[in-house]
Design a protein around this motif. Structure first.
Motif, PDB file in Angstrom:
ATOM      1  N   ILE A  66       1.044  -1.240   0.059  1.00 34.01           N
ATOM      2  CA  ILE A  66       0.099  -0.023   0.013  1.00 34.01           C
ATOM      3  C   ILE A  66       1.045   1.252   0.021  1.00 34.01           C
ATOM      4  CG2 ILE A  66      -1.695   1.170   1.184  1.00 34.01           C
ATOM      5  CD1 ILE A  66      -2.545  -1.256   2.433  1.00 34.01           C
ATOM      6  N   LYS A  67       0.956   1.818  -1.024  1.00 36.30           N
ATOM      7  CA  LYS A  67       1.735   3.207  -1.201  1.00 36.30           C
ATOM      8  C   LYS A  67       1.318   4.142  -1.836  1.00 36.30           C
ATOM      9  CE  LYS A  67       6.382   3.837  -3.006  1.00 36.30           C
ATOM     10  NZ  LYS A  67       7.731   3.388  -3.862  1.00 36.30           N
ATOM     11  N   LEU A  68       1.757   5.302  -1.163  1.00 32.64           N
ATOM     12  CA  LEU A  68       1.076   6.487  -1.706  1.00 32.64           C
ATOM     13  C   LEU A  68       2.284   7.425  -2.575  1.00 32.64           C
ATOM     14  CD1 LEU A  68      -1.262   8.685  -1.453  1.00 32.64           C
ATOM     15  CD2 LEU A  68       0.206   9.776   0.412  1.00 32.64           C
ATOM     16  N   PHE A  69       1.756   7.732  -3.729  1.00 33.57           N
ATOM     17  CA  PHE A  69       2.687   8.368  -4.714  1.00 33.57           C
ATOM     18  C   PHE A  69       2.079   9.770  -4.866  1.00 33.57           C
ATOM     19  CE2 PHE A  69       2.744   3.987  -5.831  1.00 33.57           C
ATOM     20  CZ  PHE A  69       4.124   3.816  -6.396  1.00 33.57           C
ATOM     21  N   GLU A  70       2.990  10.862  -4.636  1.00 32.33           N
ATOM     22  CA  GLU A  70       2.545  12.232  -4.698  1.00 32.33           C
ATOM     23  C   GLU A  70       3.292  12.945  -5.971  1.00 32.33           C
ATOM     24  OE1 GLU A  70       2.251  14.290  -0.856  1.00 32.33           O
ATOM     25  OE2 GLU A  70       3.119  12.610   0.095  1.00 32.33           O
ATOM     26  N   GLY A  71       2.124  13.244  -6.736  1.00 34.41           N
ATOM     27  CA  GLY A  71       2.741  13.958  -8.137  1.00 34.41           C
ATOM     28  C   GLY A  71       3.400  13.159  -9.053  1.00 34.41           C
ATOM     29  N   VAL A 106      -2.681  12.905  -5.818  1.00 34.98           N
ATOM     30  CA  VAL A 106      -1.904  11.589  -5.571  1.00 34.98           C
ATOM     31  C   VAL A 106      -2.718  10.405  -6.089  1.00 34.98           C
ATOM     32  CG1 VAL A 106      -1.408  12.939  -3.307  1.00 34.98           C
ATOM     33  CG2 VAL A 106      -3.497  11.751  -3.348  1.00 34.98           C
ATOM     34  N   ALA A 107      -1.867   9.393  -5.885  1.00 34.58           N
ATOM     35  CA  ALA A 107      -2.213   8.023  -6.303  1.00 34.58           C
ATOM     36  C   ALA A 107      -2.048   7.113  -5.082  1.00 34.58           C
ATOM     37  CB  ALA A 107      -1.907   7.378  -7.696  1.00 34.58           C
ATOM     38  N   LEU A 108      -2.868   6.387  -4.803  1.00 35.26           N
ATOM     39  CA  LEU A 108      -2.874   5.382  -3.865  1.00 35.26           C
ATOM     40  C   LEU A 108      -2.702   3.929  -4.195  1.00 35.26           C
ATOM     41  CD1 LEU A 108      -2.235   4.659  -0.726  1.00 35.26           C
ATOM     42  CD2 LEU A 108      -4.874   4.607  -0.587  1.00 35.26           C
ATOM     43  N   LEU A 109      -1.477   3.161  -4.238  1.00 31.47           N
ATOM     44  CA  LEU A 109      -1.411   1.865  -4.915  1.00 31.47           C
ATOM     45  C   LEU A 109      -1.831   0.897  -4.128  1.00 31.47           C
ATOM     46  CD1 LEU A 109      -0.810   0.286  -7.249  1.00 31.47           C
ATOM     47  CD2 LEU A 109       1.511   0.223  -6.736  1.00 31.47           C
ATOM     48  N   VAL A 110      -2.513   0.032  -4.112  1.00 30.13           N
ATOM     49  CA  VAL A 110      -3.104  -1.169  -3.239  1.00 30.13           C
ATOM     50  C   VAL A 110      -2.870  -2.456  -4.228  1.00 30.13           C
ATOM     51  CG1 VAL A 110      -4.795  -2.298  -1.900  1.00 30.13           C
ATOM     52  CG2 VAL A 110      -4.888   0.334  -2.235  1.00 30.13           C
ATOM     53  N   ALA A 111      -1.745  -3.060  -4.335  1.00 26.91           N
ATOM     54  CA  ALA A 111      -1.533  -4.209  -5.102  1.00 26.91           C
ATOM     55  C   ALA A 111      -0.761  -5.375  -4.213  1.00 26.91           C
ATOM     56  CB  ALA A 111      -0.640  -3.540  -6.285  1.00 26.91           C
ATOM     57  N   GLY A 112      -0.755  -6.462  -4.826  1.00 27.07           N
ATOM     58  CA  GLY A 112       0.105  -7.596  -4.468  1.00 27.07           C
ATOM     59  C   GLY A 112       0.580  -8.439  -5.458  1.00 27.07           C
ATOM     60  N   TYR A 113       1.276  -9.509  -5.005  1.00 27.20           N
ATOM     61  CA  TYR A 113       1.842 -10.390  -6.003  1.00 27.20           C
ATOM     62  C   TYR A 113       1.064 -11.179  -6.765  1.00 27.20           C
ATOM     63  CZ  TYR A 113       4.986 -14.212  -7.159  1.00 27.20           C
ATOM     64  OH  TYR A 113       5.839 -15.294  -7.895  1.00 27.20           O
ATOM     65  N   GLU A 114      -0.006 -11.757  -6.251  1.00 30.20           N
ATOM     66  CA  GLU A 114      -1.188 -12.348  -6.798  1.00 30.20           C
ATOM     67  C   GLU A 114      -2.499 -11.649  -6.436  1.00 30.20           C
ATOM     68  OE1 GLU A 114      -0.958 -16.380  -5.519  1.00 30.20           O
ATOM     69  OE2 GLU A 114       0.493 -16.920  -7.058  1.00 30.20           O
ATOM     70  N   ALA A 115      -3.642 -12.080  -6.991  1.00 29.34           N
ATOM     71  CA  ALA A 115      -5.149 -11.379  -6.682  1.00 29.34           C
ATOM     72  C   ALA A 115      -5.412 -11.561  -5.140  1.00 29.34           C
ATOM     73  CB  ALA A 115      -6.004 -12.343  -7.654  1.00 29.34           C
ATOM     74  N   LYS A 116      -4.974 -12.738  -4.624  1.00 34.22           N
ATOM     75  CA  LYS A 116      -5.274 -12.809  -2.987  1.00 34.22           C
ATOM     76  C   LYS A 116      -4.478 -11.994  -2.208  1.00 34.22           C
ATOM     77  CE  LYS A 116      -1.787 -16.488  -2.109  1.00 34.22           C
ATOM     78  NZ  LYS A 116      -1.316 -15.802  -0.927  1.00 34.22           N
ATOM     79  N   ASP A 117      -3.116 -11.696  -2.755  1.00 35.86           N
ATOM     80  CA  ASP A 117      -2.483 -10.654  -1.959  1.00 35.86           C
ATOM     81  C   ASP A 117      -3.149  -9.062  -2.098  1.00 35.86           C
ATOM     82  OD1 ASP A 117      -0.690 -12.752  -1.199  1.00 35.86           O
ATOM     83  OD2 ASP A 117       0.170 -12.719  -3.292  1.00 35.86           O
ATOM     84  N   THR A 118      -3.458  -9.026  -3.453  1.00 37.22           N
ATOM     85  CA  THR A 118      -3.931  -7.526  -3.547  1.00 37.22           C
ATOM     86  C   THR A 118      -5.343  -7.355  -2.443  1.00 37.22           C
ATOM     87  OG1 THR A 118      -3.117  -7.421  -5.666  1.00 37.22           O
ATOM     88  CG2 THR A 118      -5.097  -6.075  -5.149  1.00 37.22           C
ATOM     89  N   SER A 119      -6.083  -8.529  -2.670  1.00 34.63           N
ATOM     90  CA  SER A 119      -7.350  -8.498  -1.791  1.00 34.63           C
ATOM     91  C   SER A 119      -6.934  -8.412  -0.311  1.00 34.63           C
ATOM     92  CB  SER A 119      -7.973  -9.981  -1.959  1.00 34.63           C
ATOM     93  OG  SER A 119      -9.227  -9.894  -1.161  1.00 34.63           O
ATOM     94  N   ALA A 120      -6.138  -8.925   0.122  1.00 34.40           N
ATOM     95  CA  ALA A 120      -5.645  -8.970   1.537  1.00 34.40           C
ATOM     96  C   ALA A 120      -4.996  -7.410   1.824  1.00 34.40           C
ATOM     97  CB  ALA A 120      -4.640 -10.006   1.753  1.00 34.40           C
ATOM     98  N   ALA A 121      -4.257  -6.961   0.953  1.00 37.36           N
ATOM     99  CA  ALA A 121      -4.067  -5.554   1.071  1.00 37.36           C
ATOM    100  C   ALA A 121      -4.983  -4.550   1.242  1.00 37.36           C
ATOM    101  CB  ALA A 121      -2.769  -4.821  -0.100  1.00 37.36           C
ATOM    102  N   ALA A 122      -6.115  -4.648   0.537  1.00 36.91           N
ATOM    103  CA  ALA A 122      -7.390  -3.820   0.472  1.00 36.91           C
ATOM    104  C   ALA A 122      -7.928  -4.010   1.747  1.00 36.91           C
ATOM    105  CB  ALA A 122      -8.242  -4.238  -0.713  1.00 36.91           C
TER     106      ALA A 122
END
Length: 122
Positions: free
Chosen positions: A71-76, A83-99
């Motif tokens: 979960i990472k915030l990108f400013e500019g 801003v853009a907040l990235l919520v991502a994982g290695y696989e779909a299950k990991d993205t789901s867990a991050a969310a």
């Protein structure tokens, strides 16, 4: 906050439209974003991470390792002042867990996950 179609009008607590990266259009540079999904499935995620689309989790350049997410915030990064907040994982299950972690814990950082419903911070 609630989710509504892209054509929705902002009022009160606000509206968060949900669109595919391929449908984002001008909103990519005129709105603050929450980008869900990694650089293998989301062109905006790849751009934020400075990667070629698609870049899969197994590629060392992706920045992901098995059973992990970010979960990472990108400013500019896409547009100054946005801003853009990235919520991502290695696989779909990991993205789901991050969310789920973002909603439950409201924390940022590197997550280590074991399933779509459980997570822990590294």
């Amino acid at each position: 906050m609630y989710v509504a179609p892209l054509a929705a009008v902002v009022s009160g607590a606000g509206v968060a439209p949900v669109v595919k990266d391929s449908e984002l259009g001008a909103s990519k540079t005129t709105k603050d974003l929450v980008v869900v999904g990694g650089p293998a499935v989301n062109t905006v995620a790849a751009e934020l991470l400075g990667l070629k689309y698609p870049t899969y989790g197994s590629d060392p350049a992706s920045g992901f390792s098995a059973d992990s997410a970010m979960i990472k915030l990108f400013e500019g990064k896409l547009t100054p002042g946005k801003v853009a907040l990235l919520v991502a994982g290695y696989e779909a299950k990991d993205t789901s867990a991050a969310a789920k972690a973002l909603v439950a814990e409201k924390k940022f950082g590197t997550l280590k996950t074991t399933s779509a419903s459980s997570y822990s911070y590294a």
